[in-house]
Design a protein around this motif. Structure first.
Motif, PDB file in Angstrom:
ATOM      1  N   GLY A  99       9.955   3.030 -13.056  1.00 14.87           N
ATOM      2  CA  GLY A  99      11.395   3.170 -13.263  1.00 14.87           C
ATOM      3  C   GLY A  99      12.118   3.757 -12.063  1.00 14.87           C
ATOM      4  O   GLY A  99      13.337   3.584 -11.923  1.00 14.87           O
ATOM      5  N   THR A 100      11.394   4.447 -11.191  1.00 12.37           N
ATOM      6  CA  THR A 100      12.012   5.032 -10.004  1.00 12.37           C
ATOM      7  C   THR A 100      12.008   4.078  -8.816  1.00 12.37           C
ATOM      8  O   THR A 100      12.572   4.400  -7.774  1.00 12.37           O
ATOM      9  N   ARG A 101      11.364   2.936  -8.957  1.00  7.83           N
ATOM     10  CA  ARG A 101      11.223   1.987  -7.841  1.00  7.83           C
ATOM     11  C   ARG A 101      12.333   0.948  -7.884  1.00  7.83           C
ATOM     12  O   ARG A 101      12.494   0.268  -8.906  1.00  7.83           O
ATOM     13  N   PRO A 102      13.081   0.784  -6.788  1.00 15.09           N
ATOM     14  CA  PRO A 102      14.057  -0.303  -6.767  1.00 15.09           C
ATOM     15  C   PRO A 102      13.368  -1.675  -6.761  1.00 15.09           C
ATOM     16  O   PRO A 102      13.855  -2.618  -7.354  1.00 15.09           O
ATOM     17  N   ARG A 103      12.209  -1.759  -6.107  1.00 11.68           N
ATOM     18  CA  ARG A 103      11.383  -2.973  -6.130  1.00 11.68           C
ATOM     19  C   ARG A 103      10.056  -2.580  -6.748  1.00 11.68           C
ATOM     20  O   ARG A 103       9.406  -1.652  -6.291  1.00 11.68           O
ATOM     21  N   LYS A 104       9.688  -3.251  -7.797  1.00 10.21           N
ATOM     22  CA  LYS A 104       8.466  -2.913  -8.515  1.00 10.21           C
ATOM     23  C   LYS A 104       7.321  -3.794  -8.025  1.00 10.21           C
ATOM     24  O   LYS A 104       7.316  -4.992  -8.280  1.00 10.21           O
ATOM     25  N   PRO A 105       6.339  -3.188  -7.344  1.00 10.15           N
ATOM     26  CA  PRO A 105       5.218  -3.992  -6.855  1.00 10.15           C
ATOM     27  C   PRO A 105       4.311  -4.391  -8.019  1.00 10.15           C
ATOM     28  O   PRO A 105       4.221  -3.674  -9.023  1.00 10.15           O
ATOM     29  N   PRO A 106       3.648  -5.526  -7.902  1.00  8.22           N
ATOM     30  CA  PRO A 106       2.656  -5.863  -8.934  1.00  8.22           C
ATOM     31  C   PRO A 106       1.478  -4.894  -8.826  1.00  8.22           C
ATOM     32  O   PRO A 106       0.994  -4.612  -7.735  1.00  8.22           O
ATOM     33  N   LEU A 116       0.794  -1.230   0.000  1.00  7.04           N
ATOM     34  CA  LEU A 116       0.000   0.000   0.000  1.00  7.04           C
ATOM     35  C   LEU A 116       0.831   1.286   0.000  1.00  7.04           C
ATOM     36  O   LEU A 116       0.432   2.262  -0.646  1.00  7.04           O
ATOM     37  N   PRO A 117       1.980   1.348   0.661  1.00  9.17           N
ATOM     38  CA  PRO A 117       2.777   2.583   0.551  1.00  9.17           C
ATOM     39  C   PRO A 117       3.166   2.904  -0.891  1.00  9.17           C
ATOM     40  O   PRO A 117       3.247   4.067  -1.273  1.00  9.17           O
ATOM     41  N   PHE A 118       3.374   1.868  -1.710  1.00  9.89           N
ATOM     42  CA  PHE A 118       3.670   2.098  -3.114  1.00  9.89           C
ATOM     43  C   PHE A 118       2.488   2.761  -3.819  1.00  9.89           C
ATOM     44  O   PHE A 118       2.653   3.627  -4.670  1.00  9.89           O
ATOM     45  N   LEU A 119       1.277   2.347  -3.461  1.00 13.09           N
ATOM     46  CA  LEU A 119       0.088   2.901  -4.101  1.00 13.09           C
ATOM     47  C   LEU A 119      -0.071   4.372  -3.764  1.00 13.09           C
ATOM     48  O   LEU A 119      -0.442   5.176  -4.616  1.00 13.09           O
ATOM     49  N   GLN A 120       0.216   4.755  -2.529  1.00 13.27           N
ATOM     50  CA  GLN A 120       0.155   6.165  -2.152  1.00 13.27           C
ATOM     51  C   GLN A 120       1.153   6.964  -2.980  1.00 13.27           C
ATOM     52  O   GLN A 120       0.852   8.051  -3.459  1.00 13.27           O
ATOM     53  N   SER A 121       2.330   6.409  -3.164  1.00 17.90           N
ATOM     54  CA  SER A 121       3.346   7.067  -3.977  1.00 17.90           C
ATOM     55  C   SER A 121       2.883   7.199  -5.431  1.00 17.90           C
ATOM     56  O   SER A 121       3.052   8.256  -6.052  1.00 17.90           O
ATOM     57  N   LEU A 122       2.284   6.135  -5.974  1.00 14.04           N
ATOM     58  CA  LEU A 122       1.769   6.186  -7.343  1.00 14.04           C
ATOM     59  C   LEU A 122       0.678   7.246  -7.462  1.00 14.04           C
ATOM     60  O   LEU A 122       0.658   8.020  -8.424  1.00 14.04           O
ATOM     61  N   TYR A 123      -0.217   7.292  -6.504  1.00 16.95           N
ATOM     62  CA  TYR A 123      -1.285   8.298  -6.506  1.00 16.95           C
ATOM     63  C   TYR A 123      -0.698   9.707  -6.573  1.00 16.95           C
ATOM     64  O   TYR A 123      -1.113  10.529  -7.395  1.00 16.95           O
ATOM     65  N   GLU A 124       0.267   9.979  -5.722  1.00 11.14           N
ATOM     66  CA  GLU A 124       0.873  11.312  -5.704  1.00 11.14           C
ATOM     67  C   GLU A 124       1.583  11.611  -7.021  1.00 11.14           C
ATOM     68  O   GLU A 124       1.527  12.727  -7.533  1.00 11.14           O
ATOM     69  N   TRP A 125       2.228  10.610  -7.598  1.00  7.85           N
ATOM     70  CA  TRP A 125       2.919  10.763  -8.879  1.00  7.85           C
ATOM     71  C   TRP A 125       1.908  11.097  -9.988  1.00  7.85           C
ATOM     72  O   TRP A 125       2.101  12.019 -10.771  1.00  7.85           O
ATOM     73  N   GLN A 161      -6.073   2.475   7.991  1.00  5.86           N
ATOM     74  CA  GLN A 161      -5.809   3.755   8.643  1.00  5.86           C
ATOM     75  C   GLN A 161      -5.686   4.899   7.648  1.00  5.86           C
ATOM     76  O   GLN A 161      -4.779   5.715   7.705  1.00  5.86           O
ATOM     77  N   GLY A 162      -6.589   4.937   6.696  1.00  9.07           N
ATOM     78  CA  GLY A 162      -6.648   6.044   5.744  1.00  9.07           C
ATOM     79  C   GLY A 162      -5.703   5.938   4.565  1.00  9.07           C
ATOM     80  O   GLY A 162      -5.649   6.837   3.746  1.00  9.07           O
ATOM     81  N   ALA A 163      -4.954   4.849   4.462  1.00  6.53           N
ATOM     82  CA  ALA A 163      -4.055   4.682   3.321  1.00  6.53           C
ATOM     83  C   ALA A 163      -4.871   4.415   2.059  1.00  6.53           C
ATOM     84  O   ALA A 163      -5.932   3.799   2.109  1.00  6.53           O
ATOM     85  N   ALA A 164      -4.367   4.886   0.936  1.00  6.48           N
ATOM     86  CA  ALA A 164      -5.038   4.639  -0.336  1.00  6.48           C
ATOM     87  C   ALA A 164      -5.056   3.143  -0.611  1.00  6.48           C
ATOM     88  O   ALA A 164      -4.045   2.467  -0.480  1.00  6.48           O
ATOM     89  N   GLU A 165      -6.234   2.630  -0.957  1.00  5.82           N
ATOM     90  CA  GLU A 165      -6.363   1.220  -1.337  1.00  5.82           C
ATOM     91  C   GLU A 165      -6.566   1.066  -2.832  1.00  5.82           C
ATOM     92  O   GLU A 165      -6.200   0.061  -3.415  1.00  5.82           O
ATOM     93  N   ILE A 166      -7.176   2.068  -3.428  1.00 12.08           N
ATOM     94  CA  ILE A 166      -7.447   2.060  -4.867  1.00 12.08           C
ATOM     95  C   ILE A 166      -7.196   3.462  -5.394  1.00 12.08           C
ATOM     96  O   ILE A 166      -7.602   4.448  -4.782  1.00 12.08           O
ATOM     97  N   VAL A 167      -6.545   3.544  -6.529  1.00 14.32           N
ATOM     98  CA  VAL A 167      -6.366   4.814  -7.219  1.00 14.32           C
ATOM     99  C   VAL A 167      -7.241   4.762  -8.463  1.00 14.32           C
ATOM    100  O   VAL A 167      -7.128   3.838  -9.269  1.00 14.32           O
ATOM    101  N   ASN A 168      -8.149   5.732  -8.577  1.00 18.81           N
ATOM    102  CA  ASN A 168      -9.036   5.814  -9.740  1.00 18.81           C
ATOM    103  C   ASN A 168      -8.497   6.854 -10.706  1.00 18.81           C
ATOM    104  O   ASN A 168      -8.164   7.967 -10.307  1.00 18.81           O
ATOM    105  N   ILE A 169      -8.449   6.472 -11.968  1.00 19.41           N
ATOM    106  CA  ILE A 169      -7.955   7.353 -13.011  1.00 19.41           C
ATOM    107  C   ILE A 169      -9.018   7.428 -14.097  1.00 19.41           C
ATOM    108  O   ILE A 169      -9.536   6.397 -14.525  1.00 19.41           O
ATOM    109  N   VAL A 170      -9.341   8.629 -14.534  1.00 22.63           N
ATOM    110  CA  VAL A 170     -10.300   8.807 -15.621  1.00 22.63           C
ATOM    111  C   VAL A 170      -9.509   9.046 -16.897  1.00 22.63           C
ATOM    112  O   VAL A 170      -8.711   9.988 -16.985  1.00 22.63           O
ATOM    113  N   LEU A 171      -9.742   8.168 -17.883  1.00 18.12           N
ATOM    114  CA  LEU A 171      -9.082   8.273 -19.181  1.00 18.12           C
ATOM    115  C   LEU A 171     -10.151   8.615 -20.213  1.00 18.12           C
ATOM    116  O   LEU A 171     -10.870   7.739 -20.669  1.00 18.12           O
TER     117      LEU A 171
END
Length: 110
Positions: free
Chosen positions: A67-74, A12-21, A39-49
């Motif tokens: 590309g900025t992640r040393p470990r790439k989460p699925p 989930l910390p990766f998802l928060q980072s992706l959301y901010e990006w 505890q309020g962490a992002a669980e889903i990021v919604n994107i409108v295309l």
């Protein structure tokens, strides 16, 4: 077209980072869904295309973020009930995602 991105609970910390990006990406409308369970962490990021430019911006931004992640989460992306998992951020898995999103966008346009 609304797209939902998620990661396994332990990432989930990766998802928060992706959301901010993605929020900093021009042309994308992005929101995050959080729950008390995490505890309020992002669980889903919604994107409108709404068009192919937004779709391309999303894929380019996702590629750059990975590309900025040393470990790439699925990352699992869901669109129109179809789930596509990008297991490793490889060019091949991102190409599969982009192809599926383009097909879904074309279906929505009909």
């Amino acid at each position: 077209m609304k797209v939902a991105a998620s990661v396994p609970d332990q990432d989930l910390p990766f998802l928060q980072s992706l959301y901010e990006w993605l929020r900093r990406t021009n042309g994308l409308a992005v929101t995050a869904e959080a729950s008390a369970r995490h505890q309020g962490a992002a669980e889903i990021v919604n994107i409108v295309l709404s068009n192919t430019i937004a779709l391309s911006s999303f894929v380019v931004s996702l590629r750059a973020w990975l590309g900025t992640r040393p470990r790439k989460p699925p990352i699992t992306v869901e669109v129109n009930g179809v789930r596509i998992t990008v297991p490793d951020g490889s060019p091949e898995s991102l190409a599969v995602l982009e192809k599926a999103l383009r097909a879904a966008l074309d279906d929505d346009a009909e």
